[in-house]
Design an enzyme around this catalytic site. Sequence first.
Site, PDB file in Angstrom:
ATOM      1  N   CYS A   1       0.812  -1.219   0.000  1.00 26.81           N
ATOM      2  CA  CYS A   1       0.000   0.000   0.000  1.00 26.81           C
ATOM      3  C   CYS A   1       0.847   1.271   0.000  1.00 26.81           C
ATOM      4  CB  CYS A   1      -0.986  -0.023   1.170  1.00 26.81           C
ATOM      5  SG  CYS A   1      -0.248   0.128   2.824  1.00 26.81           S
TER       6      CYS A   1
ATOM      7  N   HIS B   1      -2.679   1.487   6.816  1.00 21.33           N
ATOM      8  CA  HIS B   1      -3.026   1.334   5.404  1.00 21.33           C
ATOM      9  C   HIS B   1      -3.198   2.704   4.775  1.00 21.33           C
ATOM     10  CE1 HIS B   1      -4.321  -0.941   1.907  1.00 21.33           C
ATOM     11  NE2 HIS B   1      -5.288  -0.051   1.727  1.00 21.33           N
TER      12      HIS B   1
ATOM     13  N   HIS C   1      -5.786   1.790  -4.362  1.00 17.50           N
ATOM     14  CA  HIS C   1      -4.897   1.284  -3.319  1.00 17.50           C
ATOM     15  C   HIS C   1      -4.509  -0.158  -3.613  1.00 17.50           C
ATOM     16  CE1 HIS C   1      -7.961  -0.984  -0.570  1.00 17.50           C
ATOM     17  NE2 HIS C   1      -8.377  -0.992  -1.809  1.00 17.50           N
TER      18      HIS C   1
END
Length: 356
Positions: A271, A319, A331
Site C-alpha cells: 500500500c 493502510h 490502493h
Amino acid sequence: MASHRKPRQRPLSGGPVRTTAATLALAGAATATALEGTSQADPRSTPAQVKSEVDRLYEEAEAATEQYNGAKEQADEAERALTGLREETARKTDQLNTARSALGTLAASQYRSGSLGTAVQLALASDPQEYLSQAAFIARAGDRNAAGITTVRRRLDEVGKLREQASGRLADLRSRQAELAGHKTVIEEKLAAAKNLLARLTAEERAAYEAGSPGGSATAPAGSAGSVPSQGGTPPPPSDGSRAARAVAFAYSAIGKPYVWGATGPGSFDCSGLTQAAWRSAGVSLPRTTYTQINAGRRVSRDQLAPGDLVFFYSGVTHVGLYIGNGQMIHAPRPGSTVRLAPIDSMPWAGASRPA
C-alpha cells in the site's frame, strides 16, 4: 486401554481440526492476541466468523509489513553509510601509507648518513601510534621531520576514527537485519494462517469474501458516518498536468498489478509502496511507511479531500490509498489481491494528507 489412547496422542496428524489448529497456533506464536476470543480451530465456524478472523490476520500482517518497511529503510541507510565509511577508510589508509612511505624514505636517508632521527625511530617502531602518543618531539623547534610526522599522526587518527564509526554502523546494520527477519516471520505466519482459513471456504464463499473484504469491490455503505458522497461513479484521471494529476495517473496505470508486501514497483506494490511510487513519478519524494507518510505534507480534513491526497486507515495508520475523487481511492489492499479502485468508506478512517 493404552492401545486405544496412543493414536489420539499423535500431534498435528489427521483431520482438518488439528491441521487448522496447528496453523493458527503458528500465527499466534508471533502475536498471542491475533485470534483471541474466536473459534479459529472449530470447523463449524461460519463464513462470517472466518472472514472476521482473516480480516484481523490481514490487518495485523499489514501492520507488520509497515514495520518491516521502516526497518528495511533504516537497514538500507545503515548499509549505505557503512559502505561510505569503508570507502573513506580505504582512501585514508592509502594516504596514511603514502605518508609513512615518504617518512620511511627520509628515515632511510638519515640512517645512511648516520643520524638516528625521529623519522627513523618512527619507521622502526613496532607500534607507530603508541610511539607518536608518547613522543614530545613534535614541539621541538627546528625538527625538520615534524611536518611528515604530524601528517602520519593525523592520518592514523583519521583511520582510527573511521574504523570506529564503521564498527558502530556495522552493529546497527546487524540489529536492523535482525529486526527485518522478525517482521518477516510475523508477516509470513499471519498470511499462512489466513490462507489456511480461506481454504476452508467454498469457491462461492471466497468470492463473496473478496467482494466484501475491506477495500474490495463492495460499494460503500449508504449513509456511512462522515462519508464522502459519490457523485456519479469513478472519476477519470485528471489531465491538468499538476503533480497531483501525475500521481493519480500513475496510480491508474498500476491498477491490476499484484500486491506484494515490501514492494515499491514497478511490477508489484504494497500500500505505501504504491503511494510512494505514484508521487515519485510526479517528482515528489515521500517516506516509505504509512505512519511517516501521514506526516508528509499538509494534513487535510475529510471534507477537503482532492485528487492525489493520501488517505489513511485503521487506528494504527497501517493502510494508505491515493484519493481520486468522488469518494474513491486507488490502493493495494492486501496479499492475494491487486491494485484496485475502492470506496474510502470501506475501511476505518484515520486521516489524510496532501503531499504537494
